[in-house]
Design a protein around this motif. Structure first.
Motif, PDB file in Angstrom:
ATOM      1  N   VAL A  58      44.605  37.193  53.956  1.00 12.53           N
ATOM      2  CA  VAL A  58      44.810  36.451  52.718  1.00 12.53           C
ATOM      3  C   VAL A  58      43.873  37.030  51.669  1.00 12.53           C
ATOM      4  N   LEU A  59      44.425  37.359  50.510  1.00 12.31           N
ATOM      5  CA  LEU A  59      43.637  37.853  49.381  1.00 12.31           C
ATOM      6  C   LEU A  59      43.513  36.759  48.348  1.00 12.31           C
ATOM      7  N   GLY A  60      42.326  36.564  47.790  1.00 13.91           N
ATOM      8  CA  GLY A  60      42.169  35.558  46.757  1.00 13.91           C
ATOM      9  C   GLY A  60      40.895  35.733  45.972  1.00 13.91           C
ATOM     10  N   ILE A  61      40.840  35.072  44.837  1.00 18.81           N
ATOM     11  CA  ILE A  61      39.677  35.119  43.958  1.00 18.81           C
ATOM     12  C   ILE A  61      38.951  33.784  44.043  1.00 18.81           C
ATOM     13  N   GLN A  62      37.659  33.833  44.304  1.00 15.21           N
ATOM     14  CA  GLN A  62      36.847  32.626  44.378  1.00 15.21           C
ATOM     15  C   GLN A  62      35.546  32.877  43.623  1.00 15.21           C
ATOM     16  N   ASP A  63      35.271  32.057  42.624  1.00 17.20           N
ATOM     17  CA  ASP A  63      34.050  32.192  41.828  1.00 17.20           C
ATOM     18  C   ASP A  63      33.908  33.595  41.246  1.00 17.20           C
TER      19      ASP A  63
END
Length: 287
Positions: A173-178
């Motif tokens: 899973v790829l994602g942007i956090q902070d």
């Protein structure tokens, strides 16, 4: 119980013993606010829930799954299952009902594990996450994704050559956090071959069989296309595709992306290792 997958909280009203053991690693605090709530409804006749889809718009139909949309939301109908009939996802994708006929042999649990993937991936997509058909390794404290890598064959070869250690063997899973880009594991990886916690993303390597034995740059107009090709997130309708593309377009410019053209052997690992020395250390999102 509540589970955090890809920094997305999923509530499922089944006992933990009825879920696949991989879910145990993703258990989170009970006071976390769920972004998706799943209710498992026990039925006595399988056709009761299938009839709900009559007259709706067909979004997708395959041997495994039929996807239908109506005024109330989306219905998923599992064409080859014997115990889990369908899932009704309410409009807005925050609540869903899973219809099962429980059996003593536990077939319903196996079918539940397979079907949960569809609705959890949908929730991840709503939270700005993209699922890639890929394996990944932890190399120098950062995750490196190999797309696609059937059976994690190349990842395992890299481990044999002491290049890194396994993170996730079947999907990432790829994602942007902070403001930073991370990769995450899922409960649908092989037993012991997944990482529940987020890992900073270092780079993505697209594998291509070739005699060239080189690591090459990927042209700007192909980077997003390749990410979309290996995407496993639901793309049943235009709005879902737009959400997936939005995440890809935000992630792609900030990530070290290369293509490894080689055979799957020790020499290829050496070629990749040399190229990884140029991998950028920072994967903050460039707005």
């Amino acid at each position: 119980m509540k589970y955090r997958i890809g920094d997305t909280v999923i509530a499922i009203n089944v006992e933990e013993k009825d879920l696949h053991p991989n879910f145990q690693a993703f258990v989170c605090e009970e006071d976390a606010l769920p972004q998706l709530s799943l209710e498992v409804v026990q039925e006595t006749q399988m056709m009761m829930s299938v009839e709900m889809t009559v007259g709706q718009i067909v979004l997708m139909k395959s041997d495994r799954l039929g996807v239908y949309e109506g005024a109330m939301g989306i219905d998923l109908v599992y064409r080859k299952h014997t115990q889990l009939t369908s899932i009704s996802v309410e409009k807005g994708y925050q609540n869903a009902r899973i219809y099962v006929v429980k059996d003593d042999d536990g077939v319903w649990k196996e079918e539940l594990h397979e079907a949960l993937k569809d609705v959890v991936y949908l929730a991840l997509e709503q939270n700005g996450r993209v699922v890639l058909d890929s394996s990944s390794l932890l190399i120098d404290g950062r995750g490196v994704i190999f797309a696609a890598d059937p059976g994690a064959a190349f990842a395992k070869l890299c481990i044999e050559q002491d290049l890194g250690k396994m993170l996730n063997d079947q999907a990432n899973v790829l994602g942007i956090q902070d403001g930073r880009i991370y990769l995450y594991g899922t409960p649908w990886c092989g037993e012991g071959n997944f990482q529940a916690e987020r890992t900073p993303l270092g780079g993505i390597v697209f594998l291509q069989k070739s005699d060239a034995m080189i690591v090459s740059d990927v042209q700007a107009d192909k980077r997003q296309l390749l990410l979309l090709i290996y995407c496993k997130s639901p793309l049943w309708r235009e709005g879902l595709l737009d959400q997936c593309l939005d995440t890809i377009q935000r992630v792609e410019p900030s990530v070290w992306i290369r293509q490894l053209k080689s055979h799957s052997d020790a020499e290829a690992v050496g070629v990749l290792k040399e190229a990884l020395d140029s991998m950028d250390a920072d994967t903050t999102v460039q707005y």
